[in-house]
Write an enzyme that holds these catalytic residues in place. Structure first.
Site, mmCIF file in Angstrom:
data_model
loop_
_atom_site.group_PDB
_atom_site.id
_atom_site.type_symbol
_atom_site.label_atom_id
_atom_site.label_comp_id
_atom_site.label_asym_id
_atom_site.label_seq_id
_atom_site.Cartn_x
_atom_site.Cartn_y
_atom_site.Cartn_z
ATOM 1 N N GLU A 91 47.871 33.396 39.797
ATOM 2 C CA GLU A 91 46.919 32.718 40.658
ATOM 3 C C GLU A 91 45.586 32.555 39.948
ATOM 4 O O GLU A 91 45.124 33.456 39.242
ATOM 5 C CB GLU A 91 46.737 33.499 41.963
ATOM 6 N N CYS A 325 38.397 39.083 45.760
ATOM 7 C CA CYS A 325 38.631 40.192 44.841
ATOM 8 C C CYS A 325 39.590 41.197 45.470
ATOM 9 O O CYS A 325 39.422 41.617 46.603
ATOM 10 C CB CYS A 325 37.314 40.883 44.505
#
EC number: 2.1.1.-
Length: 342
Positions: A91, A325
């Site tokens: 990703e 994150c």
């Protein structure tokens, strides 16, 4: 595939150094390899053998990173599910203000307890050309002026390939050195290799706690390095490059958001050439952790900032589409799972 392999393939079909440089720059911009200047055709600047060999080579290069799906977020970011040549998935995240977060591995071996990427362990390394191909792919959608190596994987565990990618992006790729950000949990090889590079990136260090035992528990397979030593190594690199170290701190309610930790941050970072990036925890599946309340986060920022530590809250881009994150992991586990019975 590594970058020298790509350039050798061009040489094998008859490209001279000037052609290789030109086609490499076109690739980095997300353009066809045979693109010319305005009103210039490929036959005007490429030998016949190159023109004949390019279609097959272009297919191979395009297969390094193909867009499988795109997931736009409300904040202007977008999570890109990228299929590699062997069918594995990684990703990338398009960030607001022309940034891109890239992956350096399929999976991760560090196993940070608050991060989704390491749940399946490390599957394989990405070649330097596969890393750069994520940038080329992203540039088909929007400009990319900053690349952060904070996607799937620990860049220090794939150091040769990551440094090759950084060198190309910082020379031919048109990205300023300070806008290339190498993120690591603190592998000592980073502090040996980065100062020797032609392109010296900015450095982000995963701190997360000033207590050595707690940090080791949060990052169970990270190098066993004391927080004090990590900060000193970071300070040496910061002074050598002129770029402040970005210290990463995932805020976990009841774990590392207490007063003792805040005083520990002051002890370690006050007077250092550093920025403290506080990252409120991003929710994962089967959560065992929570982010602190907004009021507590504001208190922490004010406390640190008023006492001499430059502190920012990094509300990760793309949280609503699992692009923040700690949230990245290959959705391809489901895709590949559906493929296997065939």
């Amino acid at each position: 595939m590594r970058i020298p392999d790509f350039q050798q393939r061009l040489a094998d079909i008859g490209a001279k150094p000037r052609h290789i440089g030109r086609m490499t720059r076109a690739w980095l911009k997300g353009l066809p390899l045979d693109v010319g200047r305005r009103q210039q055709q490929a036959e005007d600047f490429l030998p016949l053998s190159v023109r004949e060999g390019l279609p097959a080579l272009s297919l191979e290069i395009d297969a390094l990173a193909r867009l499988r799906s795109e997931h736009p977020a409300a904040d202007g970011s977008a999570r890109l599910l990228v299929e590699l040549g062997d069918g594995q998935m990684v990703e990338s995240v398009l960030l607001p203000r022309d940034g891109l977060c890239v992956s350096s591995q399929v999976g991760c071996a560090v196993g940070c307890v608050f991060c989704m990427t390491g749940k399946s362990g490390l599957l394989r390394q990405l070649g330097s050309a596969e890393i750069v191909a994520q940038v080329a792919l992203a540039r088909r959608f929007r400009p990319v002026k900053k690349v952060v190596f904070m996607g799937m994987g620990e860049p220090a565990h794939n150091l040769d390939n990551v440094l090759e990618a950084i060198d190309l992006l910082g020379t031919e790729g048109g990205i300023g050195h300070k806008n290339l950000v190498f993120s690591t949990v603190g592998d000592l090889r980073v502090f040996e290799r980065l100062p020797q590079q032609r392109v010296k990136p900015a450095l982000a260090l995963s701190l997360h706690s000033t207590d050595g035992a707690l940090r080791q528990a949060l990052l169970p397979r990270a190098p066993q390095i004391a927080p004090e030593e990590l900060v000193e190594l970071g300070e040496t690199y910061a002074r050598a490059t002129g770029f402040p170290i970005q210290y990463q701190w995932t805020l976990l309610k009841g774990i590392n958001d207490n007063q003792e930790e805040m005083d520990g941050i002051l002890r370690l970072l006050k007077g250092k050439y550093a920025v403290m990036n506080l990252i409120p925890y991003n929710s994962l599946e089967d959560d065992a952790y929570q982010r602190p309340e907004g009021e507590r986060i504001v208190q922490i920022v004010r406390y640190l900032h008023s006492r001499g530590v430059l502190t920012k809250v990094r509300n990760s881009a793309g949280q609503d589409i699992d692009g923040g994150c700690g949230q990245l992991r290959a959705r391809a586990e489901h895709v590949l799972g559906r493929r296997r019975p065939r």
